[in-house]
Design an enzyme around this catalytic site. Structure first.
Site, PDB file in Angstrom:
ATOM      1  N   ASP A  85       0.837  -1.432  -0.026  1.00  0.00           N
ATOM      2  CA  ASP A  85       0.084   0.128   0.040  1.00  0.00           C
ATOM      3  C   ASP A  85       0.757   1.257   0.084  1.00  0.00           C
ATOM      4  O   ASP A  85       2.146   1.237   0.547  1.00  0.00           O
ATOM      5  CB  ASP A  85      -0.951   0.137   1.225  1.00  0.00           C
ATOM      6  N   ASP A 142       7.819   3.883  -1.542  1.00  0.00           N
ATOM      7  CA  ASP A 142       7.637   3.229  -0.076  1.00  0.00           C
ATOM      8  C   ASP A 142       6.188   2.668  -0.359  1.00  0.00           C
ATOM      9  O   ASP A 142       5.162   3.231  -0.214  1.00  0.00           O
ATOM     10  CB  ASP A 142       7.434   4.818   0.826  1.00  0.00           C
ATOM     11  N   ASP A 175      11.894  -1.700   3.756  1.00  0.00           N
ATOM     12  CA  ASP A 175      11.078  -0.673   3.719  1.00  0.00           C
ATOM     13  C   ASP A 175      11.685   0.842   4.199  1.00  0.00           C
ATOM     14  O   ASP A 175      11.085   1.750   4.713  1.00  0.00           O
ATOM     15  CB  ASP A 175       9.992  -0.926   4.622  1.00  0.00           C
ATOM     16  N   GLU A 182       0.066  -0.937   5.652  1.00  0.00           N
ATOM     17  CA  GLU A 182       1.323  -0.533   6.853  1.00  0.00           C
ATOM     18  C   GLU A 182       0.919   0.827   6.726  1.00  0.00           C
ATOM     19  O   GLU A 182       1.186   1.223   8.033  1.00  0.00           O
ATOM     20  CB  GLU A 182       2.763  -0.918   5.851  1.00  0.00           C
ATOM     21  N   HIS A 207       6.233   9.768   1.496  1.00  0.00           N
ATOM     22  CA  HIS A 207       4.842  10.230   1.712  1.00  0.00           C
ATOM     23  C   HIS A 207       4.544  11.577   1.119  1.00  0.00           C
ATOM     24  O   HIS A 207       3.513  12.334   1.400  1.00  0.00           O
ATOM     25  CB  HIS A 207       4.659  10.495   3.318  1.00  0.00           C
TER      26      HIS A 207
HETATM   27 ZN   LIG Z   1       6.797   1.958   4.160  1.00  0.00          ZN
END
Ligand SMILES: [Zn+2]
Length: 421
Positions: free
Chosen positions: A89, A150, A207, A184, A389
């Site tokens: 995700d 990510d 990650d 996550e 993000h």
């Molecule tokens: Zn991540």
């Protein structure tokens, strides 16, 4: 040196699939579209030789790469099963629809203006690591979406590592369990994860940010709910009678130390973070995140909160202040310190990939922090990408390739160090 084009193609293919999670959904996974990528990964794992690859009812995709060590040889009797985990995700706060990956090759070392929205510029001045990347192949979004490195970089790295092992059968590895997880980003990645069925002795999430970074330390986290009860009367006739809960709560929050907030801390510094409040004259409540790297650090902040509440109760006679503490997660270091070799092998793998290992503390929680307390020690290995993000994510292909290298070396190290046990 391995050909990096398959890694690039794979990453771009995954990045184009919308897998944005939702922090308001109550379903699992939080968005059905995450399965669009998870289904692709079942096929890709099978193509890489993991014949049992499958998706379960929750969306978790797992598969097994059988060991290729000569089992009968006494030196290789006890090679542990190693898990490799990445989440499919992407961050719920930025759109992941119609991602148009941009390949900057070779990157010229200057600010990167994102073509879909030229107001979005990845500036060398803001990104110290970018300056060293001239000449590399850098992948970004077009500026209108996130890139999703990510953690699609981590997903691509795991698949590529499996292919390298397939193509270089002389490189020994024990049984490898692969897990691709949803949700996550909304903190629910391990909600239905069956650690017993996964049946790994240790695992690594792929990650993390930062070239060569191995993350083995996260916050300890609680939530504190402060409830102030006052006494409401008609405001025109309130002298010596009214006790205003809104005023008491404001005074309490104002009295908390200003140098212990998210806005004023970094590294291993702890904080108290009031993040939501509501109320009226008779009752007011506020929720605060409590974050520290140790249990003692949490205790210290919670004691401070209680003392401040006691002080305010005394200062505003007739008010009552209740504090309810809800534990959230704990620093994975407590669990990883019991098995120090899990981290040592990862450091050695980073060195064999030609890099210097670093151990940045994570100012948050990871799926690994929860898995470590569920009985599966799970530190986090860098995936090569930066600036998670946002629409300004960037990832050098060469750094993703370093992550692949690290993973393959790591599996070899687990075989070497388990010899003659
Ligand atoms: Zn991540």
């Amino acid at each position: 040196m391995a050909d990096r084009e398959p890694l690039l193609d794979r990453f771009i293919r995954y990045a184009r699939i919308d897998t944005q999670s939702s922090d308001t959904s109550t379903t699992y996974p939080s968005t059905e579209k995450q399965k669009d990528l998870l289904r692709v990964l079942v096929d890709d794992l099978k193509a890489a030789g993991l014949e049992d690859a499958a998706m379960d009812e929750w969306g978790y995709v797992t598969g097994t790469l059988p060991s290729n060590v000569p089992h009968r040889h006494p030196a290789y009797r006890n090679v542990p099963t190693v898990g490799l985990i990445a989440h499919v995700d992407t961050y719920f706060g930025v759109t992941g629809a119609h991602v148009q990956p941009q390949v900057h090759r070779p990157y010229d070392g200057r600010d990167i203006v994102l073509p879909g929205d030229p107001s979005q510029v990845i500036r060398v001045a803001d990104e110290p690591e970018l300056a060293a990347c001239a000449g590399l192949t850098i992948i970004t979004s077009d500026g209108t979406t996130l890139l999703g490195a990510d953690d699609k970089a981590g997903v691509a790295v795991i698949l590529e590592a499996l292919w390298r092992l397939k193509e270089q059968p002389q490189r020994l590895h024990g049984t490898v369990r692969v897990g691709f997880t949803p949700d996550e980003e909304v903190g629910r990645g391990t909600e239905h994860f069956d650690v017993a069925a996964f049946a790994a002795d240790v695992a690594y999430t792929i990650d993390g940010s930062g070239l060569g970074a191995i993350e083995a330390e996260t916050f300890c986290a609680d939530t504190a709910i402060v409830t102030v009860t006052g006494a409401d009367v008609h405001p025109g006739y309130a002298k010596h009678k009214m006790v205003n809960a809104v005023r008491v709560l404001s005074a309490l929050l104002q009295a908390l130390p200003q140098h212990r907030t998210p806005e004023t801390t970094e590294g291993r510094e702890a904080f108290l973070h009031p993040y939501t409040m509501s109320g009226n004259t008779s009752q007011a409540t506020c929720s605060l995140l409590v974050r520290a790297f140790s249990e003692e650090g949490l205790q210290e902040l919670e004691t401070l909160l209680r003392r401040t509440a006691d002080f305010m109760e005394a200062r505003y006679p007739g008010s009552r202040i209740a504090i309810d503490i809800k534990p959230s997660y704990r620093n994975m270091k407590y669990k990883l310190d019991e098995v120090p070799h899990v981290l040592e092998y990862a450091d050695e793998a980073v060195r064999r990939a030609g890099l210097t290992p670093t151990h940045p503390p994570v100012r948050g929680g990871t799926d690994g922090s929860r898995l470590s307390f569920m009985g599966l020690p799970t530190p986090n290995i860098f995936n090569g990408s930066m600036n998670f993000h946002g629409v300004k994510e960037w990832v050098p292909l060469e750094w993703m390739d370093n992550s692949v290298d690290t993973v393959v070396h790591l599996l070899e190290i687990w075989v070497e160090r388990s010899g003659s046990a």
